[in-house]
Design an enzyme around this catalytic site. Structure first.
Site, PDB file in Angstrom:
ATOM      1  N   CYS A 201      67.382   3.312  98.813  1.00 17.90           N
ATOM      2  CA  CYS A 201      66.610   3.106  99.976  1.00 17.90           C
ATOM      3  C   CYS A 201      67.584   2.500 101.272  1.00 17.90           C
ATOM      4  O   CYS A 201      67.372   3.213 102.283  1.00 17.90           O
ATOM      5  CB  CYS A 201      65.602   1.759  99.601  1.00 17.90           C
ATOM      6  SG  CYS A 201      64.651   1.130 100.894  1.00 17.90           S
TER       7      CYS A 201
ATOM      8  N   CYS B  75      66.170  -6.330 106.328  1.00 16.04           N
ATOM      9  CA  CYS B  75      64.813  -5.787 106.129  1.00 16.04           C
ATOM     10  C   CYS B  75      63.971  -6.870 105.584  1.00 16.04           C
ATOM     11  O   CYS B  75      64.132  -8.040 104.684  1.00 16.04           O
ATOM     12  CB  CYS B  75      64.611  -4.674 105.169  1.00 16.04           C
ATOM     13  SG  CYS B  75      65.394  -3.231 105.674  1.00 16.04           S
TER      14      CYS B  75
ATOM     15  N   CYS C  36      74.831  -3.435 101.900  1.00 10.13           N
ATOM     16  CA  CYS C  36      73.905  -2.434 101.870  1.00 10.13           C
ATOM     17  C   CYS C  36      74.467  -0.975 102.009  1.00 10.13           C
ATOM     18  O   CYS C  36      73.796   0.107 101.611  1.00 10.13           O
ATOM     19  CB  CYS C  36      73.011  -2.509 102.956  1.00 10.13           C
ATOM     20  SG  CYS C  36      73.693  -2.252 104.633  1.00 10.13           S
TER      21      CYS C  36
END
Length: 245
Positions: A115, A198, A225
């Site tokens: 993701c 996020c 990330c």
């Protein structure tokens, strides 16, 4: 110019003078990536207020807090300028959601990294096309993995120079600069969010907790990330994902 030469050139300069020099030397082939955090707002302030040629861009993952969008609009309005915005590839997002659902990142580390790659890394790679010098708002205090960084390094996966102008700044120094220059910041910082990503993957932290412990908190270790770590080491996941409330 190699990383060592550039670091020596920039080392004696203030933040403002260093960015001014980069603007004159690299122009629009220098780019600053902002997630609109405290550190990023400091650098944005210098670039926008001094009308530097350095590009500023941000990544809209599609899962940001409303407060982050509010700050995006406020920042553009405050300086009378607009940062560039890059989005994930539509087909990649649709395929991810249709095959694994909207919250697959809670189910495994591999899913979370997938993701992050789709929503952040791939758009970043597009944003950096044609860039010779990538500027970031990384500070060494933010995590153990960032403590060994030098201010200038070579990003081997993209073969571009990478500059962290406030790497050695403390959180107190960063906040003082923001207060002195009345720089707009995310209202979530006053609600226990020192690091904001996020919405589904960020929670508030308690006093005394590591400043990045609110990011991907359901994993055993607090990971990057993928924007600043290439092929990072996978870590074990805590038993049972803890979903945001």
């Amino acid at each position: 110019m190699n990383p060592q030469e550039l670091e020596q050139k920039l080392a004696p300069l203030s933040l403002e003078d260093a960015l001014e020099w980069i603007s004159n030397e690299y122009g629009k082939t220098a780019a600053f990536s902002t997630s609109l955090g405290l550190e990023d707002q400091v650098i944005t302030h210098v670039i926008f207020s001094r009308n530097l040629k350095i590009r500023i861009f941000t990544l809209d993952t599609g899962r940001l807090f409303n407060e982050t969008y509010d700050l995006h609009k406020l920042t553009n309005a405050s300086y009378g300028k607009k940062m560039e915005t890059y989005f994930p590839d539509t087909d990649s997002i649709q395929n991810l959601i249709n095959t694994k659902g909207p919250d697959s990142f809670y189910d495994s580390i591999e899913n979370r990294k997938e993701c992050c790659y789709i929503r952040k890394v791939e758009p970043l790679n597009r944003a950096l096309i044609g860039t010779k010098l990538w500027i970031t708002g990384i500070r060494s205090e933010q995590s153990d993995s960032r403590g060994s960084l030098t201010k200038v390094e070579l990003d081997p996966s993209r073969n571009i120079l990478k500059y962290h102008p406030i790497l050695d700044w403390s959180l107190e120094q960063t906040q003082d600069y923001i207060d002195t220059n009345r720089i707009p910041v995310n209202v979530l910082h006053k609600k226990g969010f020192p690091s904001i990503g996020c919405a589904p993957c960020t929670r508030a932290v308690q006093p005394g907790e590591d400043i990045r412990s609110g990011r991907w908190w359901w994993e055993e270790d607090n990971q990057e990330c993928g924007l600043h770590v290439v092929d990072g080491k996978l870590v074990r996941q805590k038993s049972g994902p803890k979903r945001a409330i």
